[in-house]
Design a protein around this motif. Structure first.
Motif, short mmCIF file in Angstrom:
data_model
loop_
_atom_site.label_atom_id
_atom_site.label_comp_id
_atom_site.label_asym_id
_atom_site.label_seq_id
_atom_site.Cartn_x
_atom_site.Cartn_y
_atom_site.Cartn_z
N UNK A 180 5.82 -1.77 9.92
CA UNK A 180 7.13 -2.33 9.60
C UNK A 180 7.15 -2.87 8.18
N UNK A 181 6.08 -3.55 7.80
CA UNK A 181 5.99 -4.09 6.44
C UNK A 181 5.95 -2.96 5.43
N UNK A 182 5.16 -1.93 5.70
CA UNK A 182 5.11 -0.79 4.78
C UNK A 182 6.45 -0.08 4.69
N UNK A 183 7.15 0.02 5.80
CA UNK A 183 8.48 0.62 5.79
C UNK A 183 9.46 -0.18 4.95
N UNK A 184 9.42 -1.51 5.11
CA UNK A 184 10.30 -2.37 4.31
C UNK A 184 9.97 -2.28 2.82
N UNK A 185 8.68 -2.22 2.51
CA UNK A 185 8.28 -2.09 1.10
C UNK A 185 8.75 -0.76 0.54
N UNK A 186 8.63 0.31 1.33
CA UNK A 186 9.08 1.63 0.88
C UNK A 186 10.58 1.68 0.66
N UNK A 187 11.33 1.12 1.59
CA UNK A 187 12.79 1.10 1.45
C UNK A 187 13.20 0.26 0.24
N UNK A 188 12.56 -0.88 0.06
CA UNK A 188 12.86 -1.74 -1.09
C UNK A 188 12.55 -1.02 -2.39
N UNK A 189 11.42 -0.31 -2.43
CA UNK A 189 11.04 0.43 -3.62
C UNK A 189 12.08 1.51 -3.94
N UNK A 190 12.51 2.24 -2.94
CA UNK A 190 13.52 3.29 -3.14
C UNK A 190 14.84 2.70 -3.64
N UNK A 191 15.24 1.59 -3.08
CA UNK A 191 16.48 0.93 -3.51
C UNK A 191 16.35 0.48 -4.96
N UNK A 192 15.21 -0.08 -5.33
CA UNK A 192 15.00 -0.53 -6.71
C UNK A 192 15.04 0.63 -7.69
#
Length: 113
Positions: free
Chosen positions: A5-17
């Motif tokens: 879940x943490x890795x998914x949130x980091x990935x989504x945040x990275x893509x949004x940035x």
């Protein structure tokens, strides 16, 4: 939280940035072109896109090399067991190496002009 879940949130945040960085850069370039047209300038002659891309890639390459050197220093310190218990030390090494690389890239690109 689970590690996936943490890795998914980091990935989504990275893509949004990444998307937001691209969007605002594109928007700023478009506004600059409109201002140049309003002032009667030819934006195709004034904005030499090839030299801008080369300069950006040059700076990016130097920053990546600086961060790589920082990671190498951290890896050496980990192997020597001299890093200590502080979690801030690796981040500070990366920050210093990345910042130094940015300064070097800026000075090298300004001396070319």
């Amino acid at each position: 939280m689970d590690s996936t879940t943490v890795l998914g949130l980091i990935g989504i945040t990275f893509c949004i940035c990444i998307f937001l960085a691209w969007y605002f850069t594109h928007k700023a370039k478009h506004q600059e072109r409109l201002l140049m047209i309003e002032k009667g300038m030819n934006p195709n002659e004034e904005l030499n896109k090839e030299s801008g891309i080369k300069s950006t890639m040059f700076k990016l390459g130097i920053v990546i090399i600086g961060l790589g050197i920082g990671l190498a220093i951290i890896a050496i310190l980990v192997e020597l067991h001299s890093l200590g218990r502080s979690n801030a030390t690796p981040m500070s090494i990366l920050g210093i190496c990345g910042g130094a690389a940015l300064v070097i890239a800026n000075r090298l690109s300004s001396s070319k002009k």
